[in-house]
Structure formats: structure tokens, C-alpha cells
Design an enzyme around this catalytic site. Structure first.
Site, short mmCIF file in Angstrom:
data_model
loop_
_atom_site.label_atom_id
_atom_site.label_comp_id
_atom_site.label_asym_id
_atom_site.label_seq_id
_atom_site.Cartn_x
_atom_site.Cartn_y
_atom_site.Cartn_z
N HIS A 216 0.88 -1.02 0.31
CA HIS A 216 0.03 0.08 0.18
C HIS A 216 0.88 1.46 0.29
O HIS A 216 0.38 2.31 0.38
CB HIS A 216 -0.58 0.07 1.04
CG HIS A 216 -1.69 -0.69 1.48
ND1 HIS A 216 -2.78 -1.98 2.45
CD2 HIS A 216 -2.63 -1.35 0.26
CE1 HIS A 216 -3.30 -2.61 1.71
NE2 HIS A 216 -3.65 -2.31 0.31
N ALA B 198 0.35 -9.48 18.93
CA ALA B 198 1.02 -9.73 18.07
C ALA B 198 2.38 -9.26 19.14
O ALA B 198 3.49 -10.38 18.82
CB ALA B 198 0.81 -9.35 16.65
#
Ligand SMILES: [Zn+2]
Length: 238
Positions: free
Chosen positions: A114, A225
């Protein structure tokens, strides 16, 4: 605490999403319902917005640059960089994030599908994207290319095609282990990567909530995470 085991021949494809940046204090439109810091997607993150009001677009991305420059990589970024040092060319990191936190942690084999917050490019000529940490906020004027075109953020806006899909699918074809981290599974085409990999690879998800495409994953590890990856990816498990 669970951990992943790797075979010496495994090729790892890692896809990271907004959740990984959020753990370093950076949020995105995609995880904030389309309104971010009082800016709407359609006002600052589309080709139409750029044509309508490039000053506003640069004001917005200058703020994002300032926030990202102050952010620090978290243990998830560091664990991925450490794993890459061990796996080398058997490691491929594809990120949906535009900040440079993976690079700050030491990642090198990284693809920003992106775009990159700290790169800019001309909106008219074929000059390649270039490193750019400048802030273009009032009263500063718009940056211009030598060709006369306007310099724009090197970001894949809504309605534009992500960068390097050929390269991404080649890496997906090679992988034997696919790990998606902190990505909701709703943004295409990234949401389809797990389906592509699943034909020949073991698929794993790591994040605080089950993704919307959870049926595509062989194993799901729920949690932050930054807390899970250092153990899941520990080098002793390779
Ligand atoms: Zn130009």
C-alpha cells in the site's frame, strides 16, 4: 505458550496489517471506520481528493509522517526482523502498513503493497518514487517535480491498485508457511492471499481477534502480536 516449528526447507510468507502498527501507537483508516483524526477517507485518501485539494492531502500525510517518525517498533516487528536474519531468502514480508517500523526493526526483505509514508513521487512523469521525510504543511507550498507535475505521497489510495501484485503472488506460490498478523481479512486483495497460499502451504493467523476469513487458516493464535510473536517465531523453533 505455543510455538511454530519450521522445517529447514520452509519458505515463509508473512502478511502484516494495521494491528501490528497499532501496537506501536499508529492507527489507520482501515481500523478506525473511515474517520481518522477528524479526516474522512474521501477527503484525503483517494485520487479525487488529490485532484480536488492537494494541500489538504499533504497536510494530512505530513501529520502521519510526524506521528510515524516518533513511533518505535514493538516486539512483533523485532521478532520478524530476527527471523529474517535466520531465514534470509526463505523469508518474504508483505505489509499493508505504510509506516517504516519494520525497517526500523531491521527488516530488509519487505514489500509495502500500500505504499510508503516516507516516499513521494511525481503525479505526472515516470520519475521513480524517492525517499522524502519532508512535511508539507501550511504555509509551505506544494512540492513540485522538475517536469512541472505535483509531487504526491507514494501511497496506494482507495480506488488505486496495490503495488507489486506480481511479486506478491510469486512469493505466495513459493511459500510453504503463510502467516497473517494483525490484519482483519476484509481488505482485498490481501484478504485473498491466505486462500491462494492454502492450496500448498500451512496457514497461520496471529492477532487479537479472529479475522473475517478465519476459515482459511489451519491455526489461529489470538492475542497481541507483540506478546505472541517473540515466542511463536523463536529462533530455537526453526
Ligand atoms: Zn515529474
Amino acid at each position: 505458550m505455543p510455538n511454530l516449528s519450521f522445517a529447514p526447507t520452509d519458505h515463509l510468507f508473512v502478511l502484516t496489517g494495521a494491528g501490528v502498527s497499532a501496537e506501536s501507537g499508529l492507527s489507520t483508516f482501515r481500523d478506525s471506520g473511515g474517520l481518522w483524526d477528524n479526516y474522512r477517507i474521501e477527503d484525503v485518501a483517494t485520487p479525487d481528493a488529490w485532484h480536488r485539494d492537494p494541500h489538504l492531502v499533504w497536510h494530512f500525510y505530513s501529520k502521519r509522517r510526524r506521528a510515524a517518525a516518533a513511533a518505535k517498533p514493538n516486539p512483533a516487528h523485532l521478532a520478524l526482523a530476527a527471523l529474517e536474519r535466520s531465514l534470509a531468502d526463505r523469508f518474504f514480508l508483505c505489509t499493508q502498513n505504510v509506516d517504516n517500523l519494520h525497517e526500523k526493526a531491521g527488516s530488509q526483505r519487505i514489500h509495502h503493497m500500500h505504499g510508503e509514508l516516507f516516499k513521494s513521487r511525481c503525479d505526472s512523469c515516470s520519475r521513480p518514487p524517492f525517499q522524502d521525510t519532508s512535511l508539507y504543511e501550511p504555509p509551505a507550498g506544494l512540492p513540485r517535480c522538475t517536469c512541472g507535475g505535483k509531487i504526491r505521497p507514494h501511497i496506494c489510495w482507495f480506488g488505486e491498485i496495490p503495488f507489486g501484485l506480481d511479486r506478491i503472488f510469486a512469493a505466495l506460490d513459493r511459500c510453504t508457511l503463510f502467516v497473517a498478523i494483525g490484519t482483519s481479512g476484509t481488505v482485498e486483495p490481501a484478504a485473498s492471499f491466505a486462500a491462494h497460499a492454502k492450496r500448498h502451504a500451512r496457514t497461520i493467523y496471529v492477532g487479537p481477534e479472529p479475522p473475517s476469513n478465519q476459515f482459511l487458516f489451519d491455526e489461529i493464535f489470538l492475542g497481541k502480536a507483540g506478546e505472541l510473536l517473540p515466542t511463536l517465531l523463536a529462533l530455537g523453533n526453526i
